[in-house]
Design an enzyme around this catalytic site. Structure first.
Site, PDB file in Angstrom:
ATOM      1  N   SER A 158      -8.605  22.125  32.061  1.00 45.98           N
ATOM      2  CA  SER A 158      -8.217  20.889  32.716  1.00 45.98           C
ATOM      3  C   SER A 158      -8.730  20.767  34.160  1.00 45.98           C
ATOM      4  O   SER A 158      -8.511  19.746  34.793  1.00 45.98           O
ATOM      5  CB  SER A 158      -6.687  20.768  32.722  1.00 45.98           C
ATOM      6  OG  SER A 158      -6.093  21.822  33.487  1.00 45.98           O
ATOM      7  N   SER A 190      -7.731  26.711  31.680  1.00 48.66           N
ATOM      8  CA  SER A 190      -8.140  25.523  32.434  1.00 48.66           C
ATOM      9  C   SER A 190      -9.049  25.784  33.624  1.00 48.66           C
ATOM     10  O   SER A 190      -9.607  24.832  34.183  1.00 48.66           O
ATOM     11  CB  SER A 190      -6.902  24.758  32.914  1.00 48.66           C
ATOM     12  OG  SER A 190      -6.257  24.148  31.829  1.00 48.66           O
ATOM     13  N   LYS A 247      -7.049  20.449  43.063  1.00 47.13           N
ATOM     14  CA  LYS A 247      -6.871  19.797  41.766  1.00 47.13           C
ATOM     15  C   LYS A 247      -5.733  18.788  41.841  1.00 47.13           C
ATOM     16  O   LYS A 247      -4.727  19.027  42.523  1.00 47.13           O
ATOM     17  CB  LYS A 247      -6.583  20.878  40.719  1.00 47.13           C
ATOM     18  CG  LYS A 247      -6.498  20.407  39.284  1.00 47.13           C
ATOM     19  CD  LYS A 247      -6.298  21.610  38.370  1.00 47.13           C
ATOM     20  CE  LYS A 247      -6.165  21.234  36.916  1.00 47.13           C
ATOM     21  NZ  LYS A 247      -6.007  22.432  36.051  1.00 47.13           N
TER      22      LYS A 247
END
Length: 473
Positions: free
Chosen positions: A154, A178, A79
């Protein structure tokens, strides 16, 4: 004929060890898929093709020499909130678009030590703040089930990449849902470990107790394997859990005992209701668990609404402490400025009281619920939504309100520090969209939770259910 990208990471690793495919071939295959499909999905911010192929060639040499790293040569991605040495880490922000760290996050080191090869950095909202993924660098991440809808946030890029078979597994992080939110939106598995299970070192911090790293995968066994790679404390960790006595993959291969499961579908915030599709998936999961011999009991949502404003103090304070130069604040997205400025209004006393309130209140909840082994809820209150649904008003306060309408179930598990997973157990009709169901365990009991998750997967498998579109070919 099964394509390479249809195999999960565990199966890909087995092919490599049997020398039925080379690491270079496997990595190139996935890079080709990224080249063909990642832009349409908004899955990646940065692709690291050449370094990945160099590592693949090295992996082939190591495989020939008998190296036993369990996932040597298998592709993954990190990520773009996660620090990667020599590879830009933008945090989804134009303010950080040229940021190239000098050091890897410890979780990156551990995943690569297991043999995984990163193909790049996956899309994330600016500073990971929102439950949908959109930014001013590459735009929104979209669920491959319907590209008019957001992949969730996210870790939206990670979930889109895994669902579209661009990588079999991806590292992700979760401070309020997330990992589980995008897993639900994209029809994959999202596992958030217990607080302290995965180190935030060497430069990160677990000061709030909310955020931690985990994985997005297509199968439970891969989620367990990723946690086996990640779950090793680093000296100096604030809340370290020791290395587990039993591997999580071993837990996933173990039949669970008969469990006492509490369920609720009412959000802890007043005025919010779960959609029919969310409740239907939760009801179906309840029936499935009962058919497997578990006791499922209805309870009232044990988390009080008073948690929300205190969570917001902690959340906004973290953004206020982010490394944003004063002159760059006007270039931030409205939602980011909203949280930064809100955080500046909180005093140190406000923050200390908020953290103490979250800890004391969720301790009371966990204590009052100790007779139950597992908690069952919907993952989200709504199916995947278009990015514009969140932002169309132009008012970040309304954006925040809509995010609460979307995801009123996940953040309480970050506050409580318990392990939690979203499984793709439900689907809407016309259009077909995935609907996640969430299972959470007791603090520190990630292993027993994996046993249940694997049992559920065995009874209602989903891994072969591919999203429509060019990425399904």
């Amino acid at each position: 004929m099964t394509e390479l990208h249809d195999l999960d990471a565990t199966a890909q690793a087995a092919l490599l060890r049997r020398r039925e495919v080379s690491a270079v071939e496997l990595i190139q295959h996935h890079l080709d898929r990224i080249d063909a499909h990642a832009e349409a999905l908004g899955a990646f911010i940065t692709v690291t093709g050449d370094p990945a192929l160099e590592r693949a060639a090295e992996a082939d040499r190591k495989l020939a020499d008998g190296d036993t790293a369990p996932f040597l040569g298998v592709p993954t991605a990190f990520k773009d909130l996660t620090s990667t040495a020599g590879v830009r880490t933008t945090m989804g922000s134009v303010v950080m678009q040229d940021n190239v760290p000098e050091i890897d996050a410890y979780v990156v080191e551990l995943v690569q030590r297991a043999g995984f090869i990163s193909l790049g950095k996956t899309n994330t909202p600016e500073f990971g703040l929102s439950s949908y993924t959109d930014n001013d660098l590459v735009g929104s991440a979209r669920t491959p089930w319907d590209v008019t809808r957001n992949a969730g946030g996210s870790s939206g890029g990670a979930a889109a990449a895994v669902a579209a078979r661009l990588v079999p597994v991806a590292e992700a992080s979760d401070g309020g849902g997330s990992i589980r939110i995008p897993a639900s939106c994209c029809g994959v598995v999202g596992f958030k470990p217990s607080r302290g299970r995965v180190s935030a070192g060497p430069l990160g911090s677990d000061w709030s107790g909310l955020a931690g790293d985990g994985a997005i995968t297509r199968t439970v066994r891969d989620a367990a394997a990723m946690l086996d790679a990640m779950a090793h404390p680093m000296p100096g960790d604030l809340r370290p859990l020791p290395d587990p006595d039993t591997a999580f993959t071993a837990w996933a291969a173990r039949e669970p005992r008969r469990l006492h499961i509490a369920r609720w579908s009412t959000p802890y915030l007043p005025g919010i209701e779960a959609s029919e599709s969310s409740v239907a998936a939760w009801e179906a999961a309840s029936r499935l668990l009962e058919s497997l011999g578990h006791e499922v009991v209805d309870v009232d949502n044990p988390f009080p609404a008073e948690l929300e404003p205190q969570f917001n103090v902690v959340w906004s304070s973290a953004m206020a402490a982010a490394p944003v130069p004063e002159e760059a604040i006007t270039t931030l997205r409205p939602n980011t400025r909203y949280w930064l400025l809100r955080g500046r209004e909180a005093s140190g006393v406000d923050l200390a009281r908020a953290i103490q309130f979250l800890e004391a209140t969720t301790r009371d909840v966990v204590t009052s619920m100790r007779e139950y082994d597992v908690w069952l809820t919907p993952t989200l209150a709504l199916p995947p939504q278009p990015s514009e649904w969140f932002t169309e008003s132009g008012d970040p306060t309304e954006d925040h309100r809509r995010e609460l309408l979307f995801t009123p179930f996940t953040a309480v598990y970050n506050m409580a520090g318990v392990p939690a997973a979203s499984l793709p157990l439900g689907w809407t009709d016309d259009p077909t969209l995935p609907v996640g169901v969430m299972l959470a365990g007791r603090p520190g009991e990630d292993g027993p939770l994996f046993s249940l998750l694997a049992q559920v997967e065995g009874a209602a498998p989903w891994a072969d259910r591919a999203p429509p579109g060019p990425w399904s070919a």
